[in-house]
Design a protein around this motif. Structure first.
Motif, mmCIF file in Angstrom:
data_model
loop_
_atom_site.group_PDB
_atom_site.id
_atom_site.type_symbol
_atom_site.label_atom_id
_atom_site.label_comp_id
_atom_site.label_asym_id
_atom_site.label_seq_id
_atom_site.Cartn_x
_atom_site.Cartn_y
_atom_site.Cartn_z
ATOM 1 N N UNK A 71 -11.888 12.701 123.062
ATOM 2 C CA UNK A 71 -11.005 11.972 123.980
ATOM 3 C C UNK A 71 -11.826 11.417 125.150
ATOM 4 N N UNK A 72 -11.240 10.471 125.876
ATOM 5 C CA UNK A 72 -11.932 9.868 127.022
ATOM 6 C C UNK A 72 -12.311 10.950 128.034
ATOM 7 N N UNK A 73 -13.419 10.729 128.746
ATOM 8 C CA UNK A 73 -13.888 11.697 129.738
ATOM 9 C C UNK A 73 -12.818 11.975 130.788
ATOM 10 N N UNK A 74 -12.617 13.262 131.076
ATOM 11 C CA UNK A 74 -11.635 13.651 132.090
ATOM 12 C C UNK A 74 -12.288 13.629 133.464
ATOM 13 N N UNK A 75 -11.539 13.236 134.463
ATOM 14 C CA UNK A 75 -12.039 13.278 135.843
ATOM 15 C C UNK A 75 -11.050 14.071 136.684
ATOM 16 N N UNK A 76 -11.496 14.476 137.872
ATOM 17 C CA UNK A 76 -10.604 15.195 138.774
ATOM 18 C C UNK A 76 -9.394 14.308 139.077
ATOM 19 N N UNK A 77 -8.215 14.871 138.909
ATOM 20 C CA UNK A 77 -7.004 14.087 139.159
ATOM 21 C C UNK A 77 -6.472 13.379 137.926
ATOM 22 N N UNK A 78 -7.046 13.659 136.763
ATOM 23 C CA UNK A 78 -6.587 13.003 135.523
ATOM 24 C C UNK A 78 -5.100 13.245 135.303
ATOM 25 N N UNK A 79 -4.649 14.468 135.637
ATOM 26 C CA UNK A 79 -3.242 14.809 135.423
ATOM 27 C C UNK A 79 -2.314 14.011 136.339
ATOM 28 N N UNK A 80 -2.895 13.437 137.408
ATOM 29 C CA UNK A 80 -2.090 12.622 138.337
ATOM 30 C C UNK A 80 -2.340 11.135 138.109
ATOM 31 N N UNK A 81 -2.989 10.811 136.974
ATOM 32 C CA UNK A 81 -3.169 9.401 136.636
ATOM 33 C C UNK A 81 -4.550 8.847 136.908
ATOM 34 N N UNK A 83 -8.357 7.994 136.199
ATOM 35 C CA UNK A 83 -9.142 7.800 134.978
ATOM 36 C C UNK A 83 -8.236 7.564 133.775
ATOM 37 N N UNK A 84 -8.779 7.833 132.597
ATOM 38 C CA UNK A 84 -8.046 7.573 131.355
ATOM 39 C C UNK A 84 -7.719 8.838 130.576
ATOM 40 N N UNK A 85 -8.465 9.906 130.863
ATOM 41 C CA UNK A 85 -8.432 11.086 130.006
ATOM 42 C C UNK A 85 -7.070 11.682 129.739
ATOM 43 N N UNK A 86 -6.212 11.773 130.777
ATOM 44 C CA UNK A 86 -4.949 12.469 130.605
ATOM 45 C C UNK A 86 -4.053 11.819 129.554
ATOM 46 N N UNK A 87 -4.250 10.508 129.332
ATOM 47 C CA UNK A 87 -3.456 9.821 128.305
ATOM 48 C C UNK A 87 -3.735 10.394 126.917
ATOM 49 N N UNK A 88 -4.923 10.984 126.760
ATOM 50 C CA UNK A 88 -5.355 11.402 125.430
ATOM 51 C C UNK A 88 -5.283 12.910 125.210
ATOM 52 N N UNK A 89 -4.866 13.674 126.240
ATOM 53 C CA UNK A 89 -4.832 15.128 126.078
ATOM 54 C C UNK A 89 -3.879 15.556 124.966
ATOM 55 N N UNK A 130 -6.678 20.702 132.349
ATOM 56 C CA UNK A 130 -5.982 21.271 131.193
ATOM 57 C C UNK A 130 -4.796 22.119 131.655
ATOM 58 N N UNK A 131 -5.002 22.861 132.746
ATOM 59 C CA UNK A 131 -3.917 23.683 133.315
ATOM 60 C C UNK A 131 -2.752 22.792 133.756
ATOM 61 N N UNK A 132 -3.053 21.704 134.483
ATOM 62 C CA UNK A 132 -1.991 20.806 134.954
ATOM 63 C C UNK A 132 -1.217 20.206 133.779
ATOM 64 N N UNK A 133 -1.942 19.869 132.723
ATOM 65 C CA UNK A 133 -1.305 19.312 131.533
ATOM 66 C C UNK A 133 -0.378 20.350 130.885
ATOM 67 N N UNK A 134 -0.846 21.612 130.840
ATOM 68 C CA UNK A 134 -0.024 22.690 130.280
ATOM 69 C C UNK A 134 1.204 22.965 131.143
ATOM 70 N N UNK A 135 1.026 22.864 132.456
ATOM 71 C CA UNK A 135 2.164 23.097 133.362
ATOM 72 C C UNK A 135 3.300 22.110 133.104
ATOM 73 N N UNK A 191 3.983 27.136 121.857
ATOM 74 C CA UNK A 191 3.857 26.181 122.960
ATOM 75 C C UNK A 191 2.665 25.238 122.771
ATOM 76 N N UNK A 192 1.677 25.680 121.986
ATOM 77 C CA UNK A 192 0.487 24.864 121.706
ATOM 78 C C UNK A 192 -0.232 24.438 122.991
ATOM 79 N N UNK A 193 -0.431 25.383 123.875
ATOM 80 C CA UNK A 193 -1.057 25.070 125.160
ATOM 81 C C UNK A 193 -2.562 24.872 125.010
ATOM 82 N N UNK A 194 -3.089 23.919 125.768
ATOM 83 C CA UNK A 194 -4.532 23.636 125.713
ATOM 84 C C UNK A 194 -5.344 24.820 126.211
ATOM 85 N N UNK A 195 -4.841 25.497 127.260
ATOM 86 C CA UNK A 195 -5.619 26.593 127.851
ATOM 87 C C UNK A 195 -5.450 27.911 127.094
ATOM 88 N N UNK A 196 -4.674 27.888 125.994
ATOM 89 C CA UNK A 196 -4.593 29.097 125.167
ATOM 90 C C UNK A 196 -5.565 29.009 123.991
#
Length: 364
Positions: A71-81, A83-89, A130-135, A191-196
């Motif tokens: 997936x695209x490289x994640x950056x700080x704040x990806x979960x808040x929009x 960069x591009x990474x959060x779209x692909x989590x 990953x935590x923010x995405x799971x939340x 739940x299929x969580x990323x952090x699990x």
């Protein structure tokens, strides 16, 4: 087996993905299959397949395969929009394990998004995303579960969700939460969580650090210490070298690795780490039509191993005729091994062993 590759931008993540998939496809003469732009399927190198194929004069060789999802490289704040990474989590929610590429080399020509090299900070940045995405997943499930807790099972799910929410909000990964019983374990898995998911850290180094497997690299030491605390695996790789290896044939690759003073490529290291982390092993089947490797969990019994081939094999399982790869090759044929008493007839309770060559008897 499906592995999702994550990391910050400019850590060598996509270089490694491209190299591993291309090298794997060429090494085993297996067609590189692009499912979409960021998914590659490669065979698990296994010299036993060719040996058995020659022995049985098989028409086809079918190795076990690994699917890599990049997936695209994640950056700080990806979960808040950012960069591009959060779209692909969402693309890596279905993987069996996560390969986290961590930059462990200095290079002024390759800019680090945070300005300097700090592996533990980089790992933490990715973990938080990953935590923010799971939340988000947990909060949606909470809203849904809270609407109608009509039975004990729903109440149990709601209570686990509340505990998980607090656990994640404290900056902890889902896989570290205390599970009370098997029911909770099943609910958590659903739940299929990323952090699990289990994690393999790919410590990306310069060529000079390969010969001693990164032992003299302080950054790699930090990653190894962190992985030990997290029950994660680590393998040391040089993405640039993997790119060069990807262009070579089998013989050239071996000479190149010998020159570098290393025994195996990054792909082989990653496969070994993956099998160990996920508790996997391979058994083999062979015949005139095909020789094939099958990936199963360690501890799998014969009927369930047969079910990997076809559900009918498991339903109508009668017995398995078993011979070890080593004994079969030494004897030169299945019949010769049988004459020497090296082929065993095993029933439903037999636990399949690494390297077993199996012939299943079943009745539908």
């Amino acid at each position: 087996m499906r592995l999702g590759i994550v990391g910050l931008p400019n850590v060598g993540k996509s270089t490694l993905f491209n190299s591993l998939t291309k090298a794997g496809a060429e090494a085993a003469n297996y067609p590189f299959c692009t499912i979409d732009p960021n998914v590659g399927v490669v065979p698990v190198p296994d010299e036993r397949i060719k040996v058995l194929s020659d022995l049985y004069q098989s028409e086809k060789q079918v190795p076990a395969v690994i699917e890599f999802v990049d997936i695209a490289g994640l950056v700080k704040g990806a979960s808040k929009g950012e960069g591009l990474g959060n779209q692909f989590l969402s693309h890596i929610r279905e993987v069996d394990a996560i390969v986290h590429v961590v930059r462990c080399f200095e290079d002024s020509n390759i800019i680090h998004v945070e300005g300097n090299i700090q592996p533990l900070r980089d790992i933490e940045t990715i973990n938080f995303e990953l935590i923010f995405s799971d939340l988000e997943i947990i909060e949606r499930r909470l809203a849904k579960s809270g609407k109608g807790m009509k039975n004990e099972a729903m109440q149990k799910e709601f209570q686990l969700l509340e505990r998980l929410k607090k656990h994640l909000e404290d900056g902890k990964l889902a896989r570290s939460i205390e599970i009370n019983d098997e029911d909770e374990e099943e609910i958590l898995a659903s739940f299929n969580l990323l952090t699990s998911k289990p994690v393999i850290f790919a410590a990306n180094v310069k060529e000079d650090d390969l010969a001693d497997d990164g032992k003299s690299n302080a950054y790699v030491s930090q990653v190894r210490e962190h992985a030990l605390e997290q029950d994660a695996e680590v393998f040391v790789v040089c993405a640039q070298i993997e790119q060069e290896i990807a262009e070579l044939d089998d013989e050239e690759r071996k000479m190149f690795l010998d020159d570098l003073g290393i025994d195996e490529s990054g792909l082989e290291k990653l496969i070994r780490a993956s099998y160990h982390l996920l508790g996997l092993m391979s058994y083999l089947t062979a015949g005139p039509k095909e020789t094939r490797a099958w990936t199963i969990k360690i501890g799998t019994k014969a009927p369930q191993a047969a079910g990997k081939i076809h559900t009918d094999f498991e339903k109508g399982f009668i017995r398995a005729e078993v011979v070890s790869y080593k004994n079969l090759v030494e004897c030169g044929s299945f019949n010769a091994a049988k004459e020497k008493g090296l082929v065993r007839s095993e029933g439903k309770e037999y636990v399949v062993q690494e390297g077993d060559v199996l012939l299943f008897r079943f009745n539908v």
